[in-house]
Design an enzyme around this catalytic site. Structure first.
Site, PDB file in Angstrom:
ATOM      1  N   GLN A   1       8.178  -6.400  -2.515  1.00 28.29           N
ATOM      2  CA  GLN A   1       7.818  -7.358  -1.460  1.00 28.29           C
ATOM      3  C   GLN A   1       9.019  -7.606  -0.549  1.00 28.29           C
ATOM      4  OE1 GLN A   1       4.712  -8.480  -0.866  1.00 28.29           O
ATOM      5  NE2 GLN A   1       5.452  -9.551   0.924  1.00 28.29           N
TER       6      GLN A   1
ATOM      7  N   LYS B   1      -2.078 -10.050  -3.945  1.00 29.00           N
ATOM      8  CA  LYS B   1      -2.138  -8.634  -4.345  1.00 29.00           C
ATOM      9  C   LYS B   1      -2.544  -8.522  -5.811  1.00 29.00           C
ATOM     10  CE  LYS B   1       1.140  -7.483  -0.737  1.00 29.00           C
ATOM     11  NZ  LYS B   1       2.514  -7.248  -0.295  1.00 29.00           N
TER      12      LYS B   1
ATOM     13  N   ASP C   1       3.212   1.435  -0.003  1.00 29.37           N
ATOM     14  CA  ASP C   1       3.432   0.694   1.245  1.00 29.37           C
ATOM     15  C   ASP C   1       3.628   1.657   2.419  1.00 29.37           C
ATOM     16  OD1 ASP C   1       3.364  -2.100   1.444  1.00 29.37           O
ATOM     17  OD2 ASP C   1       5.200  -2.310   0.265  1.00 29.37           O
TER      18      ASP C   1
HETATM   19  N1  GUN Z   1       6.241  -8.146   3.782  1.00 27.68           N
HETATM   20  C1  GUN Z   1       5.401  -8.348   4.842  1.00 27.68           C
HETATM   21  N2  GUN Z   1       4.452  -7.397   4.885  1.00 27.68           N
HETATM   22  C2  GUN Z   1       4.684  -6.581   3.847  1.00 27.68           C
HETATM   23  C3  GUN Z   1       4.017  -5.415   3.366  1.00 27.68           C
HETATM   24  O1  GUN Z   1       3.030  -4.911   3.918  1.00 27.68           O
HETATM   25  N3  GUN Z   1       4.570  -4.857   2.254  1.00 27.68           N
HETATM   26  C4  GUN Z   1       5.668  -5.364   1.631  1.00 27.68           C
HETATM   27  N4  GUN Z   1       6.123  -4.728   0.576  1.00 27.68           N
HETATM   28  N5  GUN Z   1       6.296  -6.438   2.058  1.00 27.68           N
HETATM   29  C5  GUN Z   1       5.807  -7.033   3.162  1.00 27.68           C
END
Ligand code: GUN
Length: 290
Positions: A96, A52, A119
């Site tokens: 995350q 990211k 998200d």
């Molecule tokens: N963990 C697995 N997929 C995601 C996601 O799309 N966003 C976040 N914040 N954590 C994750």
């Protein structure tokens, strides 16, 4: 088999987003910015966060990175979110997942201001998605819709089966597939579904998001089904440099002699997830600038 590789899809989205971002900045706006919070040392999470950050850098976004140790207190994370919620130089906030067991995930997600929840996990965004109102759409399902668009995969009137009912993928995916204009007929399977084959055998599109390798193989579907594999499982293998290799939730090789269209792992859905996060962050910056 047709391989639905996502590298070109990702590049196309990235190129378009870079043009939009450059033009946004050229108009005198500051670069879109994303705050990324990681708690603990989970290897996969560290890789995702790093991907990211790299995407932010390629696009010229700002990113603010926060790391907490595995034993961080819930209140410390909440305090940071409170601060980021009101900061003028932060457009999007991402925590995350998964979080360590002693931290209440819902409490953390609910603390993120909905207008910064890139998200799309907070109740306001989930509710808006459900109602078909404008919102931040969760990145993985949003990326899958982009794959359908790129490869001209028809959804209208099709039978779609989503395997997995997670808040991150399964539920929002089902919501998107049943929206007006997408118009699929959707079945969602979960761990208590007796025989998954009863549902997948009839499906035109199968989205598998269980986090379990080998959840389906070619014997589960029609000869020309579309398989979207969301799984990213680390399979231990000491002969590999990293000590593991990646496998999806579907048995990719089993489809080789079929007419199915299948997303690979790696090189599939995961590439889209990161780019959709960037799109949502750009959208957040646009909204703030208005
Ligand atoms: N963990 C697995 N997929 C995601 C996601 O799309 N966003 C976040 N914040 N954590 C994750």
């Amino acid at each position: 088999m047709k391989r639905l590789g996502c590298k070109l899809v990702q590049q196309k989205v990235e190129e378009e987003l870079k043009i939009k971002t450059d033009s946004f900045i050229a108009k005198g706006n500051r670069a879109p910015s994303l705050a990324v919070i990681l708690v603990g040392n989970d290897g996969a999470s560290m890789t995702y966060v790093s991907n990211k950050q790299k995407a932010c850098e390629r696009l010229g976004f700002m990113h603010f990175d926060y790391r907490f140790s595995e034993d961080a207190k819930e209140d410390e994370v909440l305090a940071l979110i409170d601060e980021l919620n009101v900061r003028e130089d932060v457009d999007g906030i991402l925590v995350q997942l998964p979080l360590p067991g002693h931290i209440d995930e819902r409490k953390i997600i609910n603390a993120i201001a909905p207008e910064k929840d890139v998200d799309g996990f907070s109740p306001v965004n989930v509710g808006s998605l459900c109602l078909g109102q404008p919102c931040y759409v969760p990145c993985t399902p949003k990326g899958i819709m982009e794959i359908f668009r790129y490869y001209s995969i028809e959804t209208v009137g099709k039978k779609a089966v989503v395997i997995g009912r997670s808040n991150i993928v399964g539920k929002p995916m089902a919501m998107l597939l049943m929206q007006k204009g997408v118009d699929a007929t959707v079945t969602v399977c979960n761990t208590k579904t007796g025989n998954i084959k009863d549902y997948t055998m009839d499906a035109d599109i199968v989205i598998v998001a269980t986090g379990r390798p080998g959840t389906i193989d070619s014997s589960y579907v029609k000869n020309d089904a579309v398989i979207i594999d969301v799984g990213v499982n680390r399979i231990s293998d000491p002969s590999r440099e990293k000590g593991f290799y990646l496998s999806g939730d579907a048995d990719y090789d089993s489809f080789r002699e079929t007419e199915c269209s299948v997303t690979p792992v790696p090189g599939g859905v995961g590439l889209m997830t990161v780019m959709m996060l960037m799109e949502n962050t750009y959208e957040a910056a646009l909204r703030r600038a208005k």
